[in-house]
Design a protein around this motif. Sequence first.
Motif, PDB file in Angstrom:
ATOM      1  N   SER A   1       0.909  -1.111  -0.136  1.00 47.59           N
ATOM      2  CA  SER A   1      -0.080   0.089   0.044  1.00 47.59           C
ATOM      3  C   SER A   1       0.772   1.162   0.190  1.00 47.59           C
ATOM      4  CB  SER A   1      -0.895  -0.020   1.158  1.00 47.59           C
ATOM      5  OG  SER A   1       0.058   0.171   2.533  1.00 47.59           O
ATOM      6  N   THR A   2       0.340   2.283  -0.198  1.00 47.88           N
ATOM      7  CA  THR A   2       1.231   3.823  -0.279  1.00 47.88           C
ATOM      8  C   THR A   2       0.492   4.939   0.274  1.00 47.88           C
ATOM      9  OG1 THR A   2       2.399   5.172  -1.760  1.00 47.88           O
ATOM     10  CG2 THR A   2       0.184   4.504  -2.313  1.00 47.88           C
ATOM     11  N   THR A   3       1.322   5.780   0.963  1.00 45.79           N
ATOM     12  CA  THR A   3       1.041   7.052   1.453  1.00 45.79           C
ATOM     13  C   THR A   3       1.674   8.127   0.348  1.00 45.79           C
ATOM     14  OG1 THR A   3       1.086   6.009   3.836  1.00 45.79           O
ATOM     15  CG2 THR A   3       1.235   8.755   3.250  1.00 45.79           C
ATOM     16  N   TYR A   4       0.794   8.696  -0.199  1.00 44.23           N
ATOM     17  CA  TYR A   4       1.428   9.521  -1.557  1.00 44.23           C
ATOM     18  C   TYR A   4       0.329  10.661  -1.406  1.00 44.23           C
ATOM     19  CZ  TYR A   4       2.556  11.390  -6.233  1.00 44.23           C
ATOM     20  OH  TYR A   4       3.058  11.933  -7.045  1.00 44.23           O
ATOM     21  N   ALA A   5       1.050  12.023  -1.603  1.00 46.41           N
ATOM     22  CA  ALA A   5       0.118  12.932  -1.635  1.00 46.41           C
ATOM     23  C   ALA A   5       0.588  14.107  -2.730  1.00 46.41           C
ATOM     24  CB  ALA A   5       0.390  14.011  -0.062  1.00 46.41           C
ATOM     25  N   GLY A   6       0.999  13.377  -3.719  1.00 49.63           N
ATOM     26  CA  GLY A   6       1.557  14.356  -4.858  1.00 49.63           C
ATOM     27  C   GLY A   6       0.540  14.284  -6.007  1.00 49.63           C
ATOM     28  N   ALA A   7       0.733  14.732  -7.258  1.00 51.38           N
ATOM     29  CA  ALA A   7      -0.025  14.887  -8.560  1.00 51.38           C
ATOM     30  C   ALA A   7      -0.203  13.425  -9.069  1.00 51.38           C
ATOM     31  CB  ALA A   7       0.392  15.831  -9.447  1.00 51.38           C
ATOM     32  N   GLY A   8      -0.962  13.162  -9.900  1.00 48.25           N
ATOM     33  CA  GLY A   8      -1.056  12.016 -10.577  1.00 48.25           C
ATOM     34  C   GLY A   8      -1.766  10.979  -9.761  1.00 48.25           C
ATOM     35  N   THR A   9      -2.051   9.971 -10.460  1.00 44.74           N
ATOM     36  CA  THR A   9      -2.997   8.980  -9.551  1.00 44.74           C
ATOM     37  C   THR A   9      -2.319   7.599  -9.599  1.00 44.74           C
ATOM     38  OG1 THR A   9      -5.163   9.757 -10.718  1.00 44.74           O
ATOM     39  CG2 THR A   9      -5.203   7.631  -9.811  1.00 44.74           C
ATOM     40  N   ILE A  10      -1.919   7.574  -8.186  1.00 45.48           N
ATOM     41  CA  ILE A  10      -0.802   6.165  -8.247  1.00 45.48           C
ATOM     42  C   ILE A  10      -1.338   4.771  -7.818  1.00 45.48           C
ATOM     43  CG2 ILE A  10      -0.698   6.783  -5.723  1.00 45.48           C
ATOM     44  CD1 ILE A  10       2.256   6.300  -6.208  1.00 45.48           C
ATOM     45  N   GLN A  11      -0.932   3.866  -8.275  1.00 49.69           N
ATOM     46  CA  GLN A  11      -1.260   2.438  -8.015  1.00 49.69           C
ATOM     47  C   GLN A  11      -0.057   1.692  -7.728  1.00 49.69           C
ATOM     48  OE1 GLN A  11      -2.401  -0.124 -11.289  1.00 49.69           O
ATOM     49  NE2 GLN A  11      -4.289  -0.952  -9.813  1.00 49.69           N
TER      50      GLN A  11
END
Length: 99
Positions: A49-59
């Motif tokens: 899983s991830t913690t991501y707060a930037g642009a784009g749509t992460i998988q």
Amino acid sequence: QLTDATTGVTLNKLSGQITTVALTTAAAAEEVFTVTNSTVAATDVVVVSTTYAGAGTIQVTTKKVAAGAFDICIANLHASNALNAVVVVNFAVIKAVAA
């Protein structure tokens, strides 16, 4: 990771966190890196899983599991925005056996 998004890492634990370099993955592109981990067997399940707060749509997914290693794939599903931040990938190895 120290140099780029495809640089492999070593972490010999059943669970942990991996912090990537700042990613600039283009829209509809992906990055894959190998995690060397002596606790992993080919029959195990690795959950990410991830913690991501930037642009784009992460998988974030596990692409392949083998004895002593697994691959993590970071994909950007967004149609136009690139990723633009570090990604913290959380992982857990579930010990399993082939039935």
